[in-house]
Design a protein around this motif. Structure first.
Motif, short mmCIF file in Angstrom:
data_model
loop_
_atom_site.label_atom_id
_atom_site.label_comp_id
_atom_site.label_asym_id
_atom_site.label_seq_id
_atom_site.Cartn_x
_atom_site.Cartn_y
_atom_site.Cartn_z
N ALA A 1 14.89 1.63 0.88
CA ALA A 1 13.72 0.85 0.49
C ALA A 1 13.83 0.48 -0.99
CB ALA A 1 12.45 1.64 0.72
N ARG A 2 13.26 -0.65 -1.32
CA ARG A 2 13.11 -1.03 -2.72
C ARG A 2 11.70 -0.66 -3.15
NH1 ARG A 2 13.21 -7.25 -4.98
NH2 ARG A 2 12.70 -6.79 -7.18
N ILE A 3 11.57 0.24 -4.07
CA ILE A 3 10.26 0.70 -4.53
C ILE A 3 9.99 0.09 -5.90
CG2 ILE A 3 8.87 2.71 -5.16
CD1 ILE A 3 10.55 4.30 -3.10
N VAL A 4 8.87 -0.61 -6.01
CA VAL A 4 8.54 -1.35 -7.23
C VAL A 4 7.18 -0.87 -7.73
CG1 VAL A 4 8.06 -3.62 -8.22
CG2 VAL A 4 9.85 -3.37 -6.47
N ASP A 5 7.15 -0.42 -8.97
CA ASP A 5 5.89 -0.07 -9.62
C ASP A 5 5.33 -1.36 -10.22
OD1 ASP A 5 3.75 0.83 -11.10
OD2 ASP A 5 4.78 2.64 -11.77
N PHE A 6 4.36 -1.95 -9.54
CA PHE A 6 3.85 -3.25 -9.95
C PHE A 6 3.15 -3.20 -11.31
CE2 PHE A 6 0.75 -1.06 -7.38
CZ PHE A 6 -0.48 -1.28 -8.01
N ARG A 7 2.76 -2.01 -11.77
CA ARG A 7 2.07 -1.90 -13.06
C ARG A 7 3.05 -1.93 -14.25
NH1 ARG A 7 -1.06 1.57 -9.76
NH2 ARG A 7 -3.20 0.80 -9.51
N GLU B 1 0.81 -1.21 0.00
CA GLU B 1 0.00 0.00 0.00
C GLU B 1 0.85 1.27 0.00
OE1 GLU B 1 -3.91 -1.77 2.26
OE2 GLU B 1 -2.12 -1.42 3.45
N GLY B 2 1.66 1.39 -1.07
CA GLY B 2 2.53 2.55 -1.19
C GLY B 2 1.78 3.84 -1.44
N ASN B 3 0.48 3.76 -1.68
CA ASN B 3 -0.35 4.96 -1.87
C ASN B 3 -0.89 5.50 -0.56
OD1 ASN B 3 -1.94 2.60 -1.59
ND2 ASN B 3 -3.72 3.63 -2.49
N ASP B 4 -0.55 4.85 0.57
CA ASP B 4 -1.09 5.24 1.87
C ASP B 4 0.02 5.89 2.70
OD1 ASP B 4 -3.61 4.38 3.87
OD2 ASP B 4 -1.68 4.62 4.89
N ILE B 5 -0.20 7.10 3.19
CA ILE B 5 0.84 7.84 3.90
C ILE B 5 1.25 7.14 5.18
CG2 ILE B 5 -0.83 9.34 5.08
CD1 ILE B 5 2.74 10.25 3.83
N ARG B 6 0.31 6.43 5.83
CA ARG B 6 0.68 5.71 7.06
C ARG B 6 1.71 4.63 6.76
NH1 ARG B 6 -5.23 3.80 8.43
NH2 ARG B 6 -5.12 3.68 6.13
N THR B 7 1.53 3.97 5.63
CA THR B 7 2.49 2.94 5.22
C THR B 7 3.86 3.55 4.98
OG1 THR B 7 0.76 1.55 4.24
CG2 THR B 7 3.01 1.23 3.43
N ASN C 1 3.57 3.80 -7.28
CA ASN C 1 4.17 4.72 -8.25
C ASN C 1 5.34 5.46 -7.61
OD1 ASN C 1 4.65 7.28 -9.67
ND2 ASN C 1 2.90 6.71 -10.91
N PRO C 2 6.57 5.29 -8.10
CA PRO C 2 7.72 5.91 -7.45
C PRO C 2 7.63 7.43 -7.36
CG PRO C 2 8.44 4.23 -9.01
CD PRO C 2 6.97 4.41 -9.23
N VAL C 3 7.05 8.08 -8.36
CA VAL C 3 6.93 9.54 -8.34
C VAL C 3 5.99 9.98 -7.23
CG1 VAL C 3 6.19 11.56 -9.65
CG2 VAL C 3 7.47 9.73 -10.80
N GLU C 4 4.85 9.30 -7.12
CA GLU C 4 3.89 9.65 -6.08
C GLU C 4 4.45 9.34 -4.69
OE1 GLU C 4 0.33 7.58 -7.06
OE2 GLU C 4 -0.04 8.75 -8.88
N ILE C 5 5.17 8.25 -4.58
CA ILE C 5 5.77 7.90 -3.28
C ILE C 5 6.81 8.94 -2.89
CG2 ILE C 5 7.28 6.20 -2.15
CD1 ILE C 5 5.72 4.03 -3.72
#
Length: 343
Positions: free
Chosen positions: A76-82, A36-42, A62-66
Motif C-alpha cells: 500500500a502507498r500510505i500518505v499523510d495528507f497533513r 479513511e485510514g483512521n478506520d479499522i474497517r478500511t 498518519n503512518p504511525v497510527e496506521i
C-alpha cells in the motif's frame, strides 16, 4: 475464483456478482484511494484487497497510527495528507479550479487538511483512478468535494446513486441480483429527475452486470392506477418521460414492489405490462422508500448491499454506508475499479 479472504478468518461466501467484479478488477488493476485510514474497517479491507491483488491502494492518514492497527499493508502507498509534499501543488490546482468561486491558494491549502478534499485531488491529478469513502463520513461529505473538484461527467444531467443488492437463495430478479436506485442521494425527486434516475440506473446495470438485460420497474404504492393521488401520478409521469427519452428501455410503471418482481402477482395486477414480474432494476419514488427498502432487504433477507454507488461524476467516486463492514468496502473498491476500467 475463490472468495475474498481476511487474514486470520475463514473466507466468507461471495456472490457470483462480487466474484465477477473481483475477477474483472484483477484483470486490469487500478489504483483506488481510501481516505479513511483512521478506520479499522478500511485498513482490514485494504489488507484483503492487497492480499487478493484486487487493486493498488493509497491510504490517507498518519503512518504511525496506521501501522499500530496491526494490519499487513505491504504494497500500500500510505500518505499523510497533513504533511505531504503534494499539498502545495494540489492547493494551487484547486484554487485554479475554483477561481470563479473566489477560492484562494491559502483557502485551498486549508482544505488540504481534509482527507476527502486531498483524496479527490489525487484522483483529479491522476495519482489515483477512483476513491472510496463514507465509512465515517456522510454522503454529503463525500459528494461535496467530488462535485467541486471532479464535477459531473460529460453529458450527465444529474448525479444519483444506486445499490447492487444480492439476495441469497432467491430466484427473483437476476438470480437474486437487483439494482436499487436512488437510495442515498435524491431526497424527493420530481418526475423529471425520477426519469433521469431510471435512465442512469439502467445504464449502471449494463456497465456492471453481464448475462441479463436490465428490466426497470418504476415503483409506487400503486399498480396501474389502483390508487390515484399525487405521489402515484408522479411515478406515472416519470415513466412516460423515460419512455419518451429512451424508448429502447424495458421500463414500466407505476408498479407495486410485488407486482414488479413476482411473476404470478405481476400477471394478476398488471397483465399487459412488459416488465411486471421480472424486474431487476427497481427505481424508488423517493429516498425514504429507497433507503428503508434496501436496509430491510439487507437485514431481513441477509442480502449483500454494495453502495451507494454514485453515477454521473466525472471519475469513479463511491460512498459507503456508515454501517458498512470491511467486506462491504472490498466489494465497493472492486466495483470502483471496474468503473475506472470503463473510463
Amino acid at each position: 475464483m475463490g472468495a475474498v479472504t481476511f487474514p486470520g478468518e475463514k473466507g466468507p461466501a461471495v456472490s457470483a456478482f462480487l466474484d465477477t467484479m473481483i475477477a474483472q478488477a484483477k484483470s486490469d488493476k487500478k489504483t483506488i484511494v481510501l481516505p479513511e485510514g483512521n478506520d479499522i474497517r478500511t485498513l482490514k479491507a485494504a489488507e484483503a484487497i492487497l492480499a487478493d491483488d484486487i487493486a493498488d491502494v493509497i491510504i490517507l492518514g498518519n503512518p504511525v497510527e496506521i501501522a499500530a492497527a496491526g494490519c499487513n499493508l505491504n504494497g500500500a502507498r500510505i500518505v499523510d495528507f497533513r504533511t505531504s509534499e503534494l499539498r502545495a501543488p494540489y492547493a494551487e490546482k484547486l484554487a485554479e479550479l475554483r477561481a470563479k468561486k473566489g477560492m484562494t491558494v491559502e483557502a485551498a491549502l486549508e482544505l488540504m487538511d481534509n482527507e476527502l478534499y486531498f483524496g479527490m485531488m489525487m484522483v483529479k491529478m491522476g495519482e489515483a483512478d477512483g476513491l472510496v469513502s463514507g465509512a465515517c463520513h456522510s454522503t454529503g461529505d463525500v459528494l461535496r468535494p467530488a462535485l467541486q473538484i471532479l464535477k459531473t461527467a460529460p453529458g450527465a444531467q444529474m448525479v444519483s446513486s444506486f445499490f447492487v443488492m444480492n439476495v441469497p437463495d432467491c430466484d427473483l430478479g437476476h438470480a437474486g441480483t437487483f439494482l436499487f436506485s436512488d437510495c442515498g442521494l435524491e431526497v424527493q425527486p420530481d418526475a423529471e429527475r425520477l426519469a433521469q434516475i431510471a435512465i442512469n440506473a439502467e445504464a449502471a446495470w449494463r456497465s456492471l452486470i453481464d448475462g441479463a438485460e436490465p428490466v426497470v420497474a418504476m415503483l409506487s404504492h400503486s399498480s396501474y392506477g389502483s390508487a390515484r393521488n399525487d405521489d402515484a401520478d408522479k411515478v406515472v409521469r416519470a415513466t412516460a418521460l423515460v419512455k419518451e427519452l429512451a424508448p429502447e428501455l424495458a421500463v414500466d410503471g407505476e408498479l407495486q414492489l410485488d407486482a414488479a418482481i413476482v411473476p404470478e402477482i405481476g400477471a394478476a395486477k398488471a397483465p399487459a405490462s412488459p416488465v411486471a414480474g421480472r424486474a431487476n432494476v427497481l427505481v424508488f419514488p423517493d429516498i425514504d422508500a429507497g433507503n428503508i427498502g434496501y436496509k430491510l432487504v439487507q437485514r431481513l433477507a441477509k442480502a449483500e448491499a454494495y453502495g451507494p454507488i454514485l453515477q454521473g461524476i466525472a471519475a469513479p467516486v463511491n460512498d459507503l454506508s456508515r454501517g458498512c463492514t470491511a467486506e462491504d468496502i472490498v466489494g465497493v473498491v472492486a466495483i470502483t475499479a471496474v468503473q475506472a476500467q470503463g473510463r
